[in-house]
Design a protein around this motif. Structure first.
Motif, PDB file in Angstrom:
ATOM      1  N   PHE A  29       0.880  -1.242  -0.248  1.00 54.88           N
ATOM      2  CA  PHE A  29       0.144   0.071  -0.021  1.00 54.88           C
ATOM      3  C   PHE A  29       0.934   1.355  -0.094  1.00 54.88           C
ATOM      4  N   TYR A  34      -2.875   4.247  -3.036  1.00 53.38           N
ATOM      5  CA  TYR A  34      -3.035   4.228  -1.277  1.00 53.38           C
ATOM      6  C   TYR A  34      -1.799   5.157  -0.674  1.00 53.38           C
ATOM      7  N   GLU A 102      -9.192  -6.018   2.105  1.00 51.18           N
ATOM      8  CA  GLU A 102      -8.061  -5.776   1.276  1.00 51.18           C
ATOM      9  C   GLU A 102      -7.505  -7.108   0.597  1.00 51.18           C
ATOM     10  N   PHE A 159     -10.999  -4.911 -13.568  1.00 54.04           N
ATOM     11  CA  PHE A 159     -10.739  -6.293 -12.530  1.00 54.04           C
ATOM     12  C   PHE A 159     -11.999  -6.449 -11.595  1.00 54.04           C
TER      13      PHE A 159
HETATM   14  C1  LIG Z   1      -5.400  -6.588  -6.749  1.00 56.09           C
HETATM   15  C2  LIG Z   1      -4.430  -7.578  -6.898  1.00 56.09           C
HETATM   16  C3  LIG Z   1      -4.523  -8.435  -5.413  1.00 56.09           C
HETATM   17  C4  LIG Z   1      -4.947  -8.469  -8.286  1.00 56.09           C
HETATM   18  O1  LIG Z   1      -4.181  -9.681  -8.280  1.00 56.09           O
HETATM   19  P1  LIG Z   1      -3.615 -10.681  -9.350  1.00 56.09           P
HETATM   20  O2  LIG Z   1      -3.183 -11.670  -8.848  1.00 56.09           O
HETATM   21  O3  LIG Z   1      -2.636  -9.874 -10.048  1.00 56.09           O
HETATM   22  O4  LIG Z   1      -5.315 -10.538 -10.000  1.00 56.09           O
HETATM   23  P2  LIG Z   1      -5.333 -11.742 -11.202  1.00 56.09           P
HETATM   24  O5  LIG Z   1      -4.146 -12.339 -11.757  1.00 56.09           O
HETATM   25  O6  LIG Z   1      -6.334 -12.648 -10.481  1.00 56.09           O
HETATM   26  O7  LIG Z   1      -6.236 -10.928 -12.095  1.00 56.09           O
HETATM   27  C5  LIG Z   1      -7.397 -11.490 -12.779  1.00 56.09           C
HETATM   28  C6  LIG Z   1      -7.934 -10.617 -13.777  1.00 56.09           C
HETATM   29  O8  LIG Z   1      -7.804  -9.235 -13.753  1.00 56.09           O
HETATM   30  C7  LIG Z   1      -6.842  -8.475 -14.522  1.00 56.09           C
HETATM   31  N1  LIG Z   1      -6.312  -7.494 -13.605  1.00 56.09           N
HETATM   32  C8  LIG Z   1      -5.186  -7.889 -12.808  1.00 56.09           C
HETATM   33  N2  LIG Z   1      -4.997  -6.647 -12.344  1.00 56.09           N
HETATM   34  C9  LIG Z   1      -5.293  -5.424 -13.187  1.00 56.09           C
HETATM   35  C10 LIG Z   1      -5.236  -4.084 -13.223  1.00 56.09           C
HETATM   36  N3  LIG Z   1      -4.314  -3.742 -12.747  1.00 56.09           N
HETATM   37  N4  LIG Z   1      -5.610  -3.499 -14.414  1.00 56.09           N
HETATM   38  C11 LIG Z   1      -6.572  -4.378 -15.306  1.00 56.09           C
HETATM   39  N5  LIG Z   1      -6.814  -5.682 -14.973  1.00 56.09           N
HETATM   40  C12 LIG Z   1      -6.293  -6.327 -14.214  1.00 56.09           C
HETATM   41  C13 LIG Z   1      -5.794  -9.783 -15.124  1.00 56.09           C
HETATM   42  O9  LIG Z   1      -5.381  -9.443 -16.305  1.00 56.09           O
HETATM   43  C14 LIG Z   1      -6.856 -10.607 -15.137  1.00 56.09           C
HETATM   44  O10 LIG Z   1      -7.609 -10.628 -16.211  1.00 56.09           O
HETATM   45  P3  LIG Z   1      -8.604 -11.908 -17.231  1.00 56.09           P
HETATM   46  O11 LIG Z   1      -9.599 -12.506 -16.066  1.00 56.09           O
HETATM   47  O12 LIG Z   1      -9.036 -11.166 -18.330  1.00 56.09           O
HETATM   48  O13 LIG Z   1      -7.286 -12.674 -17.493  1.00 56.09           O
HETATM   49  C15 LIG Z   1      -2.979  -7.152  -7.054  1.00 56.09           C
HETATM   50  O14 LIG Z   1      -2.887  -6.320  -8.285  1.00 56.09           O
HETATM   51  C16 LIG Z   1      -2.404  -6.081  -6.000  1.00 56.09           C
HETATM   52  O15 LIG Z   1      -1.973  -6.877  -4.894  1.00 56.09           O
HETATM   53  N6  LIG Z   1      -2.722  -5.027  -6.192  1.00 56.09           N
HETATM   54  C17 LIG Z   1      -2.139  -3.990  -5.199  1.00 56.09           C
HETATM   55  C18 LIG Z   1      -2.973  -3.683  -4.185  1.00 56.09           C
HETATM   56  C19 LIG Z   1      -4.310  -3.295  -4.535  1.00 56.09           C
HETATM   57  O16 LIG Z   1      -4.607  -2.495  -5.251  1.00 56.09           O
HETATM   58  N7  LIG Z   1      -5.538  -4.075  -3.850  1.00 56.09           N
HETATM   59  C20 LIG Z   1      -6.637  -3.884  -4.184  1.00 56.09           C
HETATM   60  C21 LIG Z   1      -7.466  -3.004  -3.119  1.00 56.09           C
HETATM   61  S1  LIG Z   1      -7.228  -3.333  -1.492  1.00 56.09           S
END
Ligand SMILES: CC(C)(COP(=O)(O)OP(=O)(O)OC[C@H]1O[C@@H](n2cnc3c(N)ncnc32)[C@H](O)[C@@H]1OP(=O)(O)O)[C@@H](O)C(=O)NCCC(=O)NCCS
Length: 199
Positions: A29, A34, A102, A159
């Motif tokens: 974060f 964030y 989160e 997402f």
């Molecule tokens: C949010 C988070 C946990 C997602 O995890 P991840 O494992 O990368 O996501 P996934 O691999 O399961 O992604 C699934 C789908 O979402 C899409 N996706 C993932 N991150 C994306 C992004 N930043 N923008 C657009 N699409 C995204 C992927 O391409 C995938 O698409 P598909 O289903 O068409 O293949 C990770 O990006 C993260 O930790 N981010 C920083 C913290 C945050 O912002 N948390 C959310 C709020 S608490």
């Protein structure tokens, strides 16, 4: 990265992982939007709610024995009044809302479907508890011209929409933390997203 597993913990087991959750929150974060300048002191207070709630869940992603990501969730009724208030004001019963707080995953493990699992596992936990009409989470709102917005930054909206959630800007709250570029804590606007449990 060959031994990735995802597991749910609640009740007595949940406490084992709270320090890992705190460290991941502080690390992940720091990034936009964030910009959280986190401390273990703040984390201990924030995460105490999860320890005290038997219905809370922590979903942990491991690479072998190493924790690489986690997601938390708790019935909204256990959250602080500032989070419950917008729901009450708009006619939702907080007791019927399950709050996915989160998801934090180390950057090198993103794009492999772990974020999708985080939602699936938390929603499955809520389904087992059986008392909810809505799944919810919130996102932080930053001005479009924020000086720390990275060039080409893409919000996670697509997402979240693909997980079945819709943004409800009328359900807003404010929350306080210290940004990495600020000398003191400042308040931030949060907007909730909702998904009907029965869709
Ligand atoms: C949010 C988070 C946990 C997602 O995890 P991840 O494992 O990368 O996501 P996934 O691999 O399961 O992604 C699934 C789908 O979402 C899409 N996706 C993932 N991150 C994306 C992004 N930043 N923008 C657009 N699409 C995204 C992927 O391409 C995938 O698409 P598909 O289903 O068409 O293949 C990770 O990006 C993260 O930790 N981010 C920083 C913290 C945050 O912002 N948390 C959310 C709020 S608490």
């Amino acid at each position: 990265m060959s031994h990735i597993s995802v597991q749910r913990f609640s009740g007595a087991q949940l406490g084992t992982y709270l320090e890992a959750v705190a460290l991941l929150r502080i690390a992940v974060f720091r990034d936009f939007p964030y910009l959280y300048d986190g401390t273990m002191d703040y984390e201990r207070k924030y995460l105490r709610t999860y320890l005290e709630c038997p219905q809370a869940v922590v979903v942990v992603a491991f690479d072998g024995p190493q924790v690489i990501g986690c997601a938390t969730a708790i019935p909204m009724a256990f959250e602080e009044p500032a989070f419950q208030r917008p729901f009450i004001e708009h006619g939702y019963d907080p007791a019927r809302v399950f709050y996915c707080a989160e998801s934090v995953l180390r950057p090198e493990y993103r794009g492999k479907g772990i974020g999708v699992r985080f939602f699936e596992e938390r929603e499955a936990h809520a389904q087992e508890l059986g008392a909810f009409d809505w799944f919810a989470f919130c996102s932080v709102v930053r001005p479009p011209d924020h000086p720390l917005r990275p060039a080409g930054y893409t919000p996670l909206d697509r997402f979240w929409e693909k997980r079945g959630y819709s943004k409800h800007p009328e359900l807003g709250a404010t929350y306080i933390w210290k940004d990495i570029d600020q000398p003191h804590e400042t308040s931030k606007r949060l907007e909730f997203w909702l998904k009907s449990r029965r869709r």
